[in-house]
Write a protein that holds these residues in place. Structure first.
Motif, PDB file in Angstrom:
ATOM      1  N   UNK A 112     -41.561 -22.897  18.734  1.00  0.00           N
ATOM      2  CA  UNK A 112     -41.320 -24.242  18.214  1.00  0.00           C
ATOM      3  C   UNK A 112     -40.715 -24.193  16.818  1.00  0.00           C
ATOM      4  N   UNK A 113     -41.267 -23.334  15.956  1.00  0.00           N
ATOM      5  CA  UNK A 113     -40.742 -23.245  14.587  1.00  0.00           C
ATOM      6  C   UNK A 113     -39.311 -22.728  14.581  1.00  0.00           C
ATOM      7  N   UNK A 114     -39.036 -21.723  15.408  1.00  0.00           N
ATOM      8  CA  UNK A 114     -37.683 -21.164  15.456  1.00  0.00           C
ATOM      9  C   UNK A 114     -36.684 -22.201  15.938  1.00  0.00           C
ATOM     10  N   UNK A 115     -37.049 -22.957  16.975  1.00  0.00           N
ATOM     11  CA  UNK A 115     -36.158 -24.009  17.477  1.00  0.00           C
ATOM     12  C   UNK A 115     -35.945 -25.084  16.410  1.00  0.00           C
ATOM     13  N   UNK A 116     -37.015 -25.450  15.719  1.00  0.00           N
ATOM     14  CA  UNK A 116     -36.906 -26.475  14.689  1.00  0.00           C
ATOM     15  C   UNK A 116     -35.973 -26.011  13.564  1.00  0.00           C
ATOM     16  N   UNK A 117     -36.158 -24.766  13.129  1.00  0.00           N
ATOM     17  CA  UNK A 117     -35.298 -24.244  12.049  1.00  0.00           C
ATOM     18  C   UNK A 117     -33.836 -24.222  12.474  1.00  0.00           C
ATOM     19  N   UNK A 118     -33.589 -23.815  13.713  1.00  0.00           N
ATOM     20  CA  UNK A 118     -32.217 -23.723  14.199  1.00  0.00           C
ATOM     21  C   UNK A 118     -31.599 -25.091  14.419  1.00  0.00           C
ATOM     22  N   UNK A 119     -32.322 -25.958  15.137  1.00  0.00           N
ATOM     23  CA  UNK A 119     -31.735 -27.203  15.612  1.00  0.00           C
ATOM     24  C   UNK A 119     -31.821 -28.346  14.615  1.00  0.00           C
ATOM     25  N   UNK A 120     -32.758 -28.275  13.691  1.00  0.00           N
ATOM     26  CA  UNK A 120     -32.923 -29.358  12.716  1.00  0.00           C
ATOM     27  C   UNK A 120     -32.548 -28.872  11.325  1.00  0.00           C
ATOM     28  N   UNK A 121     -33.345 -27.975  10.749  1.00  0.00           N
ATOM     29  CA  UNK A 121     -33.110 -27.563   9.362  1.00  0.00           C
ATOM     30  C   UNK A 121     -31.779 -26.834   9.206  1.00  0.00           C
ATOM     31  N   UNK A 122     -31.519 -25.865  10.069  1.00  0.00           N
ATOM     32  CA  UNK A 122     -30.280 -25.103   9.961  1.00  0.00           C
ATOM     33  C   UNK A 122     -29.047 -25.950  10.187  1.00  0.00           C
ATOM     34  N   UNK A 123     -29.121 -26.813  11.179  1.00  0.00           N
ATOM     35  CA  UNK A 123     -27.985 -27.700  11.447  1.00  0.00           C
ATOM     36  C   UNK A 123     -27.716 -28.624  10.269  1.00  0.00           C
ATOM     37  N   UNK A 124     -28.771 -29.158   9.691  1.00  0.00           N
ATOM     38  CA  UNK A 124     -28.601 -30.037   8.538  1.00  0.00           C
ATOM     39  C   UNK A 124     -28.029 -29.276   7.349  1.00  0.00           C
ATOM     40  N   UNK A 125     -28.528 -28.068   7.105  1.00  0.00           N
ATOM     41  CA  UNK A 125     -28.012 -27.266   5.992  1.00  0.00           C
ATOM     42  C   UNK A 125     -26.516 -27.034   6.133  1.00  0.00           C
ATOM     43  N   UNK A 126     -26.056 -26.800   7.365  1.00  0.00           N
ATOM     44  CA  UNK A 126     -24.635 -26.588   7.591  1.00  0.00           C
ATOM     45  C   UNK A 126     -23.795 -27.820   7.362  1.00  0.00           C
TER      46      UNK A 126
END
Length: 199
Positions: free
Chosen positions: A128-142
């Motif tokens: 769950x954390x990995x998906x959240x980092x990729x799909x939410x936090x990482x996407x937003x950072x980009x």
């Protein structure tokens, strides 16, 4: 309480049948999110999810195939992220708050909080954390420009989780039940927008 609508001709829905509108799938996903959040993976059963969703276990198998596949659907934040980030940077703060409120109303719960409240074993929480980092936090950072984009994205994600937790903890008669989504955005969005802008 039924989570499905009747057929278009006005006749009542038959438990265990698949509504033409697709609400059967929505009810299954809502029930699965609740189950996987409140119980470890091993304790969640397809029969229990079916009972909570008001459908037959065979419909869940037809739609998702297995408990593992259903869990992977629940662990996917991509659809929520698509809606949350569908605004230009200069309007993103307000859009985030309004969309969070709309998603909560539509899905009967917060679209992100399961990453915090999951009681699963370590492997499930890690996914769950990995998906959240990729799909939410990482996407937003980009999508952010300027310095500290990664840090600002993490802080924005934290603010969204905080908003969701606050609205959940104070329901059903908290202040949010008496305030419109627009009022919530008036109060909460400026801080988010500052993080988006990087100022």
């Amino acid at each position: 309480m039924s989570t499905t609508e009747g057929p278009a001709d006005g006749s009542p829905a038959v438990p265990g049948t698949e509504p033409g509108t697709g609400n059967g799938r929505d009810a299954i996903v809502r029930a699965a999110r609740r189950a996987f959040t409140l119980k470890p993976y091993a304790e969640v059963t397809m029969r229990g999810i079916a009972a909570a969703a008001g459908v037959s276990p065979s419909l869940i198998v037809k739609r998702f195939g297995s408990k593992e596949a259903l869990f992977n659907t629940v662990a996917d934040f991509g659809a929520a992220a698509d809606e949350l980030f569908a605004a230009p940077p200069e309007r993103l703060g307000r859009h985030l708050v309004l969309t969070m409120a709309e998603l909560r109303d539509r899905h009967g719960g917060d679209p992100l909080l399961r990453v915090v409240f999951s009681l699963g074993i370590e492997d499930e929480r890690t996914l769950l954390r990995a998906r959240f980092r990729e799909q939410v936090t990482g996407r937003l950072a980009g999508a952010l420009s300027g310095p500290d984009a990664g840090l600002r994205a993490e802080l924005i994600a934290g603010q969204l989780l905080g908003l969701g937790a606050t609205l959940s903890l104070h329901r059903p008669d908290g202040a949010s039940s008496r305030a419109s989504a627009e009022r919530l955005a008036d109060l909460y969005a400026p801080g988010l927008q500052r993080l988006v802008d990087g100022g």
